[in-house]
Design an enzyme around this catalytic site. Structure first.
Site, PDB file in Angstrom:
ATOM      1  N   GLU A 206     -43.617  27.898  17.335  1.00  9.32           N
ATOM      2  CA  GLU A 206     -43.931  26.474  17.334  1.00  9.32           C
ATOM      3  C   GLU A 206     -45.150  26.219  18.206  1.00  9.32           C
ATOM      4  OE1 GLU A 206     -40.285  23.688  16.465  1.00  9.32           O
ATOM      5  OE2 GLU A 206     -40.848  23.533  18.552  1.00  9.32           O
TER       6      GLU A 206
ATOM      7  N   SER B 216     -41.067  25.214  11.325  1.00 12.85           N
ATOM      8  CA  SER B 216     -40.139  24.166  10.931  1.00 12.85           C
ATOM      9  C   SER B 216     -40.494  23.618   9.556  1.00 12.85           C
ATOM     10  CB  SER B 216     -40.183  23.056  11.966  1.00 12.85           C
ATOM     11  OG  SER B 216     -39.310  22.052  11.576  1.00 12.85           O
ATOM     12  N   GLY B 217     -39.514  23.581   8.676  1.00  9.16           N
ATOM     13  CA  GLY B 217     -39.742  23.041   7.331  1.00  9.16           C
ATOM     14  C   GLY B 217     -40.207  24.088   6.348  1.00  9.16           C
TER      15      GLY B 217
ATOM     16  N   THR C 281     -33.540  27.644   6.621  1.00  9.79           N
ATOM     17  CA  THR C 281     -32.133  27.323   6.442  1.00  9.79           C
ATOM     18  C   THR C 281     -31.762  27.444   4.969  1.00  9.79           C
ATOM     19  OG1 THR C 281     -32.337  25.867   8.296  1.00  9.79           O
ATOM     20  CG2 THR C 281     -30.397  25.576   6.934  1.00  9.79           C
TER      21      THR C 281
ATOM     22  N   SER D 196     -34.195  19.251   9.790  1.00 12.12           N
ATOM     23  CA  SER D 196     -34.654  20.329  10.652  1.00 12.12           C
ATOM     24  C   SER D 196     -33.508  20.841  11.528  1.00 12.12           C
ATOM     25  CB  SER D 196     -35.785  19.798  11.515  1.00 12.12           C
ATOM     26  OG  SER D 196     -36.245  20.818  12.328  1.00 12.12           O
ATOM     27  N   SER D 197     -33.356  22.167  11.556  1.00 17.32           N
ATOM     28  CA  SER D 197     -32.305  22.739  12.424  1.00 17.32           C
ATOM     29  C   SER D 197     -32.832  22.660  13.849  1.00 17.32           C
ATOM     30  CB  SER D 197     -32.044  24.200  12.073  1.00 17.32           C
ATOM     31  OG  SER D 197     -32.105  24.386  10.690  1.00 17.32           O
TER      32      SER D 197
ATOM     33  N   ASN E  10     -39.695  18.078   9.056  1.00 17.80           N
ATOM     34  CA  ASN E  10     -38.609  18.439   8.141  1.00 17.80           C
ATOM     35  C   ASN E  10     -37.504  17.392   8.246  1.00 17.80           C
ATOM     36  OD1 ASN E  10     -36.598  19.646   6.690  1.00 17.80           O
ATOM     37  ND2 ASN E  10     -36.532  21.537   7.888  1.00 17.80           N
TER      38      ASN E  10
ATOM     39  N   GLY F 296     -38.866  28.961  14.094  1.00 20.01           N
ATOM     40  CA  GLY F 296     -40.058  29.801  14.051  1.00 20.01           C
ATOM     41  C   GLY F 296     -40.997  29.458  15.172  1.00 20.01           C
TER      42      GLY F 296
HETATM   43  N1  LIG Z   1     -36.145  27.442  -2.011  1.00 24.22           N
HETATM   44  C1  LIG Z   1     -36.268  26.116  -1.942  1.00 24.22           C
HETATM   45  N2  LIG Z   1     -36.185  25.393  -3.058  1.00 24.22           N
HETATM   46  C2  LIG Z   1     -36.309  24.065  -3.000  1.00 24.22           C
HETATM   47  N3  LIG Z   1     -36.528  23.366  -1.875  1.00 24.22           N
HETATM   48  C3  LIG Z   1     -36.624  24.049  -0.719  1.00 24.22           C
HETATM   49  C4  LIG Z   1     -36.499  25.454  -0.695  1.00 24.22           C
HETATM   50  N4  LIG Z   1     -36.642  25.839   0.569  1.00 24.22           N
HETATM   51  C5  LIG Z   1     -36.832  24.718   1.314  1.00 24.22           C
HETATM   52  N5  LIG Z   1     -36.837  23.645   0.539  1.00 24.22           N
HETATM   53  C6  LIG Z   1     -37.032  22.237   0.952  1.00 24.22           C
HETATM   54  O1  LIG Z   1     -37.640  22.201   2.208  1.00 24.22           O
HETATM   55  C7  LIG Z   1     -36.832  21.516   3.153  1.00 24.22           C
HETATM   56  C8  LIG Z   1     -36.901  22.206   4.492  1.00 24.22           C
HETATM   57  O2  LIG Z   1     -36.250  23.458   4.433  1.00 24.22           O
HETATM   58  P1  LIG Z   1     -35.374  24.028   5.632  1.00 24.22           P
HETATM   59  O3  LIG Z   1     -34.540  23.011   6.214  1.00 24.22           O
HETATM   60  O4  LIG Z   1     -34.753  25.273   5.136  1.00 24.22           O
HETATM   61  O5  LIG Z   1     -36.492  24.373   6.646  1.00 24.22           O
HETATM   62  P2  LIG Z   1     -36.331  25.212   7.989  1.00 24.22           P
HETATM   63  O6  LIG Z   1     -37.289  26.341   7.912  1.00 24.22           O
HETATM   64  O7  LIG Z   1     -34.912  25.538   8.205  1.00 24.22           O
HETATM   65  O8  LIG Z   1     -36.849  24.165   9.033  1.00 24.22           O
HETATM   66  P3  LIG Z   1     -36.359  23.970  10.546  1.00 24.22           P
HETATM   67  O9  LIG Z   1     -36.937  25.041  11.346  1.00 24.22           O
HETATM   68  O10 LIG Z   1     -36.897  22.644  10.872  1.00 24.22           O
HETATM   69  O11 LIG Z   1     -34.890  23.993  10.485  1.00 24.22           O
HETATM   70  C9  LIG Z   1     -35.447  21.521   2.577  1.00 24.22           C
HETATM   71  O12 LIG Z   1     -34.733  20.417   3.010  1.00 24.22           O
HETATM   72  C10 LIG Z   1     -35.723  21.502   1.100  1.00 24.22           C
HETATM   73  O13 LIG Z   1     -35.945  20.180   0.688  1.00 24.22           O
HETATM   74 MG   LIG Z   2     -33.548  24.967   9.436  1.00 24.73          MG
END
Ligand SMILES: Nc1ncnc2c1ncn2[C@@H]1O[C@H](COP(=O)(O)OP(=O)(O)OP(=O)(O)O)[C@@H](O)[C@H]1O
Ligand SMILES: [Mg+2]
Length: 1078
Positions: free
Chosen positions: A389, A107-108, A112, A160-161, A157, A387
């Site tokens: 956890e 997560s984070g 996404t 977070s999704s 996050n 992912g």
């Molecule tokens: N390539 C990137 N460039 C800039 N910021 C990023 C990038 N990737 C992620 N981030 C930052 O990290 C934060 C978390 O990313 P994201 O929501 O994609 O995580 P995730 O893996 O989908 O987490 P979860 O499993 O909780 O959904 C985003 O809100 C953004 O601020």
């Molecule tokens: Mg996500």
């Protein structure tokens, strides 16, 4: 010429982990850190992309970058997610291979974001056109909608999704997008009712309350204040950098673009509002006769509002919170719910309502974005799934178990597909296959999903079994059945190995996942798997008039009562994961492994331990090993030859022949040991990265030499060109200069000539001018003389006719004009005889006429003036005139009398009754009646007497009695004497020898002296029978009193006696009258 670049150019660390030497965890992490510190967040493991979350926006997603990576080979540029997206898109479009992009990480870690980057890249590079753009827009806009409803702020996050998402994007043969299908997995619905500390509920709740208009909120019966809702955690309601109100607008806009009708949006918002209201319903116990407590709704307001919102009968829902109907063998029984059960029911309803709403949203979006064309589609799937956890201290529950199971499955297909791909490539390239040792996690998958004795199967069995079922009975079952499994650990199983393991509590079991050991707390497993919603509640929901609500609870339809239990959560998940895996296996996989650099969500921090943990459970080092098991590096012959041809004289600068032969010559020439490489059909395979680096090193050195050579040749060429250019320029400059000098010289001569010419022309012209001027003057002189001559002649001729008479006429005319002007000027004089003004004479010759005219005019205006008089007035003026003739300049009293009118009768004798007698005694008309003083000769004092004058006589009468004292006929009056001074004394002298003379003369004084004397004189003048009365004016005269003659003398400025004159007797013959000085 296109410049061939390579991933190997300007590499920070190694861009592809396969080239890492030595390969171990430390060097792996060092390399990641090194690259991360230099803003290189992407690193490859072969075709797998590792993505580090930078936690800040980097300038690497610009349209220029898209262009840079577009249609370039994977290893041509430095690692980037766009390279993977491009590779996937091109092999889908050009090789007709369905693709899937698997994004994993905790997560984070940025999954996404990565999925969105891939989608936006594909959208940017695929075809364009109105229809295509609409599809793209709909696909991209589905993200904000799903994120609003499925994402939440967590400790890890802020966005977070809380659900897994798999999206198939469908393309036509040209590579244009046609539509898509989204599948969602296991929404974390427990969040609806309760959020861990520091976390929030799903974004949509906060967005709705912050961003909806007052009107919308009123319709939804909501309040803007978060604190009014039990389901919203307050401590972290506001998240930094998150503008809920703006997001709400984005979501509404996105819903509109995706194709939601306005009524549908409203329905969705109503259900969201209903969930909030539901959370506010509270219960209180009410004792029943049977000794049990029954729950009752505490404050019915929220319940009422919710029922109004959804069109549910309040009593039905209220009953559903207090009773539960149990049906068994066609028998219905109603049992009461206690308060705890009521709360459980409420929360179960809220969770179900929300998660069903979410699934409905996905279905609805799918409806909108589904491909219209029926032709065969190419598909690119993007999987953004939670992912692995692992919570510390064994706080892992059913959700983590499910999530980790899913990851285990993904890992399995990752291994399968990677190996399969590797193997396929070897076969394709005709390279001998060497068996690779790797850990296959199929055994763990089996532990979980096996239909007979898998953990999920046992959980289902436990849930469906009659009798008391608890989490502990489930754990017992696990302990008996899985005891022998090498990946299952529990304190209570038969395996004595863990009996003394204190890190393993009694209520937990541990699974050795491929990514590490995870301790699961068994509490809640049964409940969550059952996911029970009382039928009374679903029936109540089905009775709602709200159509979307009815749609969400189809099982509430009494016509379709199904006594069968609904499938458990675990079962459903396993099934959907199964479908997903089958789907993925048919596609060409592309992996993005997201890694989170730190726990603080901040940029620039790289926590080794955290990254190490992720690298470990993602099995990345393992991944490199698998990849390197055969040959670490492979490259098409053309690229290899292009890159290293400078290392061998035979291939440099050009190799004319097949590329493969060139590479062979090259490698032999470079004395690379034969076991280090293998020749494939189209690629050269290099076993060790070291070999590649040696080649790279030699290439670098060679490039330096080449660079010097190129520099040398270039400098020579440049100098020569420069010299030639200078020479050429010099010729040009000289030619231009000569031309310029000649031009200058010519200009000078030309201008000198012009000056000279102009001087000569000037001189000539001046001569001519002088000549012409002389001629002109002569001509003018002749003309003038002739003109004068003619003039004289003509005048002489004309004078005869003209001058003789003209003079007189002009003279007359002038005189006439002067006179006219003069007379007109006289008009200004007034008609008043008193006016002395007269215009000044204008011309000397008018002098005589001017004076005469003035006199005549004066006489005339006087005549005019007089003409206006009446007879009386005329008489008055005549009298006044006479007075003037008598006294003017003779007596000093006269001037003061001019302004006094001559009244005549001062006593008003006819009207005054006192004098009636006297009046009647008068035979004639009284011309004058006045009060006078008769001066006594003896003392000079005066005694008052009335003095009356008629045409024929004058009378003196007593003032008091009116008795006539003397009446003297006027013919007896000889003369009158007065002084020259301003006194009123007068003497009436009688004719000697007349009848009246005996009485003697009268010396009188009167204020109206002038009038009296004038009247007397006038009577004398007008009477024909008489002589004129003499008027004697002198300061000394004699008065004949009876016997004596007395002299009356007037002295000026005598002794003062007031203002009037005073008479004093001086001696027998002298009376002195002193008159005050004027
Ligand atoms: N390539 C990137 N460039 C800039 N910021 C990023 C990038 N990737 C992620 N981030 C930052 O990290 C934060 C978390 O990313 P994201 O929501 O994609 O995580 P995730 O893996 O989908 O987490 P979860 O499993 O909780 O959904 C985003 O809100 C953004 O601020
Ligand atoms: Mg996500």
């Amino acid at each position: 010429m296109e410049v061939k670049t390579s991933l190997l150019d300007n590499m920070i660390g190694v861009g592809d982990m396969v080239l890492l030497e030595p390969l171990n965890e430390d060097s792996f992490i060092m390399n990641l850190r090194n690259r991360f510190d230099h803003n290189e967040i992407y690193t490859y493991i072969g075709s797998v992309v590792i993505s580090m979350n930078p936690y800040r926006s980097l300038p690497i997603y610009t349209p220029q970058k898209v262009e840079e990576y577009r249609n370039r080979n994977f290893y041509e540029l430095s690692p980037h997610i766009y390279a993977l997206a491009d590779e996937a898109y091109r092999s889908l479009r050009d090789q007709d291979k369905d693709q899937c992009i698997l994004i994993t990480g905790e997560s984070g870690a940025g999954k996404t974001e990565a999925s969105k980057l891939v989608m936006s890249y594909v959208a940017a590079v695929c075809g364009k056109g109105q229809e295509v753009n609409k599809v793209k827009e709909q696909l991209l806009q589905s993200n904000p909608v799903l994120e609003a409803f499925g994402n939440a702020k967590t400790m890890r996050n802020d966005n977070s999704s809380r659900f897994g998402k798999y999206m198939d994007i469908e393309f036509d043969f040209k590579g244009d997008p046609l539509g898509g299908v989204i599948s969602n997995y296991l929404l974390e619905k427990s969040r609806v009712c309760k959020q861990p500390r520091g976390e929030r509920n799903f974004h949509i709740f906060y967005q709705l309350l912050s961003g909806a208009s007052d009107d919308t909120l009123m319709k939804l019966k909501l309040d803007r204040d978060f604190s009014k809702y039990n389901y919203l955690s307050l401590d972290s309601a506001n998240v930094n950098g998150l503008d809920d109100a703006a997001s709400f607008r984005t979501v509404r806009n996105a819903m509109q673009i995706v194709g939601f009708m306005e009524a549908e949006v409203q329905s969705v918002l109503e259900l969201v509002a209903a969930v909030l209201k539901l959370g506010n319903i509270e219960f209180k116990p009410e004792s029943r006769v049977n000794g049990f407590d029954e729950s009752r709704v505490k404050d019915k307001n929220d319940l009422k509002e919710m029922c109004e919102l959804l069109g549910i009968e309040q009593s039905v829902l209220e009953r559903a919170f207090s009773y539960r109907t149990v049906e068994a063998k066609m028998e219905k029984m109603s049992t009461t719910l206690n308060v705890a059960q009521a709360y459980y029911a409420r929360d179960a309803l809220a969770k179900n309502l929300y998660s069903r709403l979410f699934s409905w949203l996905v279905t609805r979006i799918n409806e909108s974005i589904k491909a219209q064309a029926k032709t065969r589609h190419k598909v690119m799937g993007v999987l953004d799934i939670y992912g692995f956890e692992i919570f510390e201290e064994g706080d892992n529950s059913f959700e983590q178990f499910i999530i980790n199971y899913c990851n285990e499955k993904l890992q399995q297909i990752f291994i399968e597909l990677t190996l399969r791909e590797e193997q396929e490539e070897y076969i394709r390239e005709d390279i001998e296959w060497t068996n690779i040792e790797y850990f296959n996690n199929a055994v763990i998958c089996d532990l979980i999903e096996n239909n007979q004795n898998g953990i999920l199967a046992m959980l289902d069995e436990e849930c469906l079994r009659p009798g008391t079922v608890t989490d502990d009975t489930f754990l017992d079952k696990l302990n008996t059945i899985c005891a022998e499994h090498q990946h299952f650990e529990s304190r209570l199983n038969k395996n004595s190995k863990f009996l003394t393991d204190h890190s393993l509590p009694h209520s937990c079991f541990r699974i050795q996942h491929y990514a590490g050991k995870v301790l699961y707390r068994v509490e809640g497993f049964v409940d969550k798997n059952n996911d029970l919603l009382y039928r009374d509640l679903s029936q109540a929901m089905y009775k709602a008039t709200h159509s979307l609500m009815r749609q969400l609870f189809p099982e509430g339809n009494p016509a379709k009562v199904n006594l069968k239990r609904p499938p458990t959560a675990g079962f459903q998940f396993k099934a959907s994961v199964g479908v997903l895996m089958k789907n993925l296996q048919t596609k060409n996989p592309n992996y993005i492994r997201c890694i989170k650099p730190n726990d603080k969500k901040v940029a620039h921090i790289f926590t080794d331990s955290l990254v190490c943990h992720q690298v470990r459970y993602l099995g990345l080092v393992e991944n490199v090993r698998v990849r390197r098991a055969g040959y670490a590096f492979r490259q098409p012959y053309e690229s290899c030859l292009e890159r290293y041809k400078m290392l061998c004289k035979k291939t440099w600068p050009h190799w004319r022949g097949p590329a493969r032969d060139g590479v062979e010559v090259l490698l032999t020439d470079c004395s690379v040991p034969t076991e280090e490489f293998a020749y494939g059909r189209s690629k050269i395979f290099i076993r060790n990265p070291r070999t590649l680096f040696t080649l790279e090193e030699r290439r670098r050195a060679c490039l330096e030499d080449l660079a010097t050579l190129i520099q040398k040749i270039y400098r020579g060429w440049k100098s020569r060109t420069h010299f030639l250019l200078l020479k050429k320029s010099q010729v040009v400059v000289a030619a231009w200069y000569r031309r310029y000098a000649q031009q200058n010289k010519y200009q000078k001569i030309k201008s000198a000539t012009l000056v000279m010419q102009s001087f000569i022309r000037g001189w000539k012209a001046r001569n001519i001018l002088r000549q012409l001027k002389y001629e002109k003057r002569c001509k003018e002189a002749v003309t003038t003389i002739a003109a004068y001559w003619h003039g004289t002649q003509v005048r002489r001729e004309y004078r005869k006719f003209f001058r003789a008479n003209a003079g007189k006429k002009i003279y007359d005319f002038t005189i006439q004009r002067i006179m006219q002007k003069y007379f007109l000027g006289l008009k200004t004089t007034t008609m008043s005889p008193m006016d002395n003004s007269w215009p000044a004479k204008p011309y000397g010759f008018l002098e005589g006429a001017h004076t005469q005219l003035r006199r005549i005019f004066h006489l005339w205006r006087c005549k005019k003036y007089r003409g206006q008089f009446t007879e009386e007035k005329k008489a008055v003026y005549e009298e006044k005139l006479e007075a003037s003739e008598i006294f003017k300049d003779k007596k000093a009293l006269y001037p003061s009398s001019v302004s006094q009118p001559f009244k005549g009768d001062y006593l008003e004798i006819q009207k005054n009754p006192k004098y009636q007698k006297l009046n009647s005694a008068m035979e004639e008309k009284v011309l004058l009646a006045d009060l006078v003083n008769k001066i006594n000769r003896a003392n000079g004092k005066g005694s008052p007497r009335l003095f009356l004058l008629t045409k024929s006589n004058f009378v003196l009468a007593d003032q008091k009695t009116g008795q006539v004292k003397a009446s003297v006929p006027l013919p007896d009056l000889a003369s009158v004497s007065v002084s020259t001074q301003s006194d009123g004394f007068f003497a009436l002298k009688l004719k000697e020898g007349s009848a009246s003379a005996s009485k003697g003369d009268f010396l009188l004084s009167s204020e109206h002296l002038i009038e009296i004397i004038t009247k007397l004189h006038r009577i004398g003048t007008t009477a024909a029978d008489r002589d004129q009365i003499n008027i004697d004016i002198s300061d000394e005269f004699l008065v004949q009193f009876k016997q004596d003659k007395v002299c009356v003398k007037f002295i000026q400025g005598g002794p003062k006696n007031g203002n009037s004159a005073a008479c004093k007797r001086k001696n027998n013959r002298l009376l002195e009258v002193s008159v005050p000085s004027p």
